[in-house]
Design a protein around this motif. Sequence first.
Motif, PDB file in Angstrom:
ATOM      1  N   MET A   1      38.659  26.290  41.666  1.00 50.18           N
ATOM      2  CA  MET A   1      39.853  27.101  41.438  1.00 50.18           C
ATOM      3  C   MET A   1      39.390  28.516  41.073  1.00 50.18           C
ATOM      4  N   PRO A   2      39.977  29.540  41.686  1.00 55.32           N
ATOM      5  CA  PRO A   2      39.614  30.917  41.356  1.00 55.32           C
ATOM      6  C   PRO A   2      39.918  31.256  39.888  1.00 55.32           C
ATOM      7  N   LEU A   3      39.145  32.183  39.367  1.00 55.60           N
ATOM      8  CA  LEU A   3      39.269  32.645  37.995  1.00 55.60           C
ATOM      9  C   LEU A   3      39.813  34.071  38.020  1.00 55.60           C
ATOM     10  N   PHE A   4      40.804  34.355  37.170  1.00 53.07           N
ATOM     11  CA  PHE A   4      41.430  35.678  37.127  1.00 53.07           C
ATOM     12  C   PHE A   4      41.450  36.223  35.701  1.00 53.07           C
ATOM     13  N   MET A   5      41.230  37.532  35.585  1.00 54.90           N
ATOM     14  CA  MET A   5      41.374  38.247  34.315  1.00 54.90           C
ATOM     15  C   MET A   5      42.497  39.248  34.526  1.00 54.90           C
ATOM     16  N   ASP A   6      43.486  39.197  33.645  1.00 55.75           N
ATOM     17  CA  ASP A   6      44.548  40.198  33.748  1.00 55.75           C
ATOM     18  C   ASP A   6      44.539  41.100  32.533  1.00 55.75           C
ATOM     19  N   VAL A   7      45.162  42.260  32.704  1.00 58.99           N
ATOM     20  CA  VAL A   7      45.209  43.276  31.658  1.00 58.99           C
ATOM     21  C   VAL A   7      46.662  43.718  31.484  1.00 58.99           C
ATOM     22  N   HIS A   8      47.090  43.744  30.239  1.00 57.43           N
ATOM     23  CA  HIS A   8      48.422  44.229  29.885  1.00 57.43           C
ATOM     24  C   HIS A   8      48.252  45.484  29.034  1.00 57.43           C
ATOM     25  N   HIS A   9      49.022  46.519  29.326  1.00 57.69           N
ATOM     26  CA  HIS A   9      49.024  47.764  28.560  1.00 57.69           C
ATOM     27  C   HIS A   9      50.368  47.850  27.835  1.00 57.69           C
TER      28      HIS A   9
END
Length: 83
Positions: A1-9
């Motif tokens: 399964m792909p791994l994702f990093m998200d960013v919230h501002h």
Amino acid sequence: MPLFMDVHHMNGGVTANDVAAAHVADLAEQDKHDVTYLRYWVNEEEGRIFCLCEAPSAEAANTVHREAHGLVADEIYQVQEGS
């Protein structure tokens, strides 16, 4: 399964308690989208939140945020873990 990093501002900062509550909401929603939120990091002063998850796509990861609490990511990156 792909791994994702998200960013919230988050303008105006954010509290670790608020992020913890949003993470709990993500955990309650994630199974519907075949997503697993693994960890998150918070910079309260700068209003930055970073979330790491396994998901079939970036859109699936963001859908969990949208449906759980409405705070969608500003950026999402597919990443590979290293040491």
